[in-house]
Design an enzyme around this catalytic site. Structure first.
Site, short mmCIF file in Angstrom:
data_model
loop_
_atom_site.label_atom_id
_atom_site.label_comp_id
_atom_site.label_asym_id
_atom_site.label_seq_id
_atom_site.Cartn_x
_atom_site.Cartn_y
_atom_site.Cartn_z
N GLY A 196 47.90 12.07 48.84
CA GLY A 196 47.80 10.69 49.30
C GLY A 196 47.16 10.57 50.67
O GLY A 196 47.27 9.53 51.33
N HIS A 228 45.30 19.08 57.34
CA HIS A 228 46.07 19.60 56.21
C HIS A 228 46.88 20.84 56.64
O HIS A 228 47.50 21.49 55.80
CB HIS A 228 45.12 20.03 55.08
CG HIS A 228 44.56 18.89 54.28
ND1 HIS A 228 45.30 17.80 53.88
CD2 HIS A 228 43.31 18.69 53.77
CE1 HIS A 228 44.54 16.99 53.17
NE2 HIS A 228 43.34 17.49 53.10
N LYS A 233 42.59 8.70 39.53
CA LYS A 233 43.37 7.76 38.70
C LYS A 233 44.46 7.08 39.51
O LYS A 233 44.84 5.95 39.22
CB LYS A 233 44.06 8.54 37.59
CG LYS A 233 43.21 8.90 36.41
CD LYS A 233 44.13 9.46 35.33
CE LYS A 233 43.40 9.79 34.06
NZ LYS A 233 44.32 10.43 33.09
P1 A3P Z 1 44.86 11.46 41.45
O1 A3P Z 1 44.01 12.68 41.40
O2 A3P Z 1 46.20 11.68 40.83
O3 A3P Z 1 44.19 10.27 40.91
P2 A3P Z 1 44.19 12.98 48.70
O4 A3P Z 1 43.74 11.71 49.28
O5 A3P Z 1 45.32 13.64 49.44
O6 A3P Z 1 43.03 13.89 48.44
O7 A3P Z 1 44.82 12.63 47.29
C1 A3P Z 1 44.02 12.16 46.25
C2 A3P Z 1 44.89 11.40 45.29
O8 A3P Z 1 45.21 10.12 45.84
C3 A3P Z 1 44.16 11.14 43.99
O9 A3P Z 1 45.17 11.14 42.98
C4 A3P Z 1 43.57 9.77 44.24
O10 A3P Z 1 43.22 9.08 43.07
C5 A3P Z 1 44.71 9.10 44.98
N1 A3P Z 1 44.28 7.97 45.82
C6 A3P Z 1 43.13 7.84 46.53
N2 A3P Z 1 43.08 6.67 47.16
C7 A3P Z 1 44.23 6.02 46.86
C8 A3P Z 1 44.75 4.73 47.21
N3 A3P Z 1 44.08 3.90 47.98
N4 A3P Z 1 45.96 4.39 46.71
C9 A3P Z 1 46.65 5.23 45.92
N5 A3P Z 1 46.20 6.46 45.56
C10 A3P Z 1 45.01 6.85 46.02
#
Ligand code: A3P
Length: 314
Positions: A61, A119, A280
């Site tokens: 997230g 990270h 997603k």
């Molecule tokens: P999924 O792969 O399950 O769809 P990070 O930002 O730490 O790289 O995490 C990516 C994950 O957060 C992905 O999950 C992505 O789709 C989701 N994500 C990105 N933007 C988001 C938003 N604005 N709200 C909720 N989830 C989001």
């Protein structure tokens, strides 16, 4: 650097058809370039007391947390029609400790922009983050969706198709702790232990699933913690709802920049398509990937690893 890498355990990921090699540096696995970034940050980064660190393991997230935090702290200057978030991907709005030391230095010199993302596990943070007592926001997510999200991101990164990169192999390596910034559970534990020592006023834990369930409450909590609380007037006039809407997955993932743009586009060797960060955003996509056996195995592991905490990763 060369001397350091000669001594580190290394692992070439079988799911990647040997396209990705990770090194284990101070108990955590990572790509060489990110370990180099971490070492440089440890050696040179001078935190300021006003810095707020946005910390996370990949795919938990981070993009959402960056967007929300950026929107919160810049809301006097921009609104939902003028925010840089509409034309710049969130990762390009908040500098990343392992890669953007120069940008962070500039921010320290020229502005009072306090956000720094990383990270890194707590144990690898530069010393000055601790000595300056910087605030830390840590976002985490249920482990099974993290595995699936990582899998989909990584196979795109190494340019493999799903058919050519068996999920079972990816799962096995993740389960062994071999993933970028993994073991994931140990990463969380470093922050959990620190939060017990330093207290909730210095480290805020946010859970992705809670943010999805009640975004407004979590955004209020976030704004208060980072020192930009919403006024009663702002609450009444819908400022929080506007931020929530602007940073929602539906809105961000449909912006031109996030559909077709590239993160770090100035360096083709490391630039990544923005769309990969918006997949997603569903809770429970793991059900489309996990066998019953995988589920039981990882749930059991989480029970063992997190027994002393109040964290629920299952
Ligand atoms: P999924 O792969 O399950 O769809 P990070 O930002 O730490 O790289 O995490 C990516 C994950 O957060 C992905 O999950 C992505 O789709 C989701 N994500 C990105 N933007 C988001 C938003 N604005 N709200 C909720 N989830 C989001």
């Amino acid at each position: 650097m060369e001397d350091i890498f000669k001594t580190l355990p290394q692992h070439t990921c079988s799911w990647s058809k040997d396209r990705m090699t990770l090194f284990k540096y101070q108990e955590f696995w990572n790509l060489q370039e990110l370990i180099e970034g971490a070492i440089l940050a440890q050696q040179t980064f001078k935190a300021q007391p006003s810095d707020v660190l946005l910390c996370s393991c990949p795919k938990t997230g981070t993009t959402w947390l960056k967007a929300l935090s950026f929107a919160i702290i810049t809301r006097q200057k921009f609104n939902e029609f003028t925010s840089p978030l509409l034309t710049t991907m969130p990762h390009d709005c908040v500098p990343f400790l392992e890669k953007d030391l120069e940008k962070i230095k500039e921010n320290h010199k020229n502005s009072c922009f306090p956000l720094v993302a990383t990270h890194l596990p707590y144990t690898l943070l530069p010393e000055s983050v601790i000595t300056e007592n910087c605030k830390i926001v840590y976002v985490y997510r249920n482990v099974k969706d993290v595995v699936v999200s990582n899998y989909n991101f990584m196979i795109e990164l190494v340019k493999l198709r799903v058919e050519d990169a068996p999920f079972e192999e990816f799962f096995d390596e993740f389960y062994q702790g071999v993933s970028c910034y993994g073991p994931y559970w140990d990463h969380i534990l470093t922050y959990w232990k620190a939060s017990k020592e330093r207290g909730p006023s210095r480290i805020l834990f946010l859970k992705y699933e809670d943010m999805k369930r009640d975004t407004t409450s979590e955004v209020k909590k976030l704004a208060e913690f980072i020192g930009y609380p919403f006024s009663v007037e702002e609450e009444k006039t819908g400022v929080i709802e506007n931020i929530v809407k602007m940073c929602s997955f539906d809105n961000l993932s449909n912006l031109e920049v996030n559909k077709n743009g590239k993160h770090r586009s100035d360096d083709p060797t490391i630039s990544i398509e923005n769309r990969l960060y918006f997949r997603k955003a569903e809770d429970g996509d793991w059900k489309n990937y996990f066998t019953d056996e995988m589920k039981d195995k990882i749930d059991k592991l989480m029970d063992q690893k997190l027994i002393e905490t109040d964290l629920v990763l299952k």
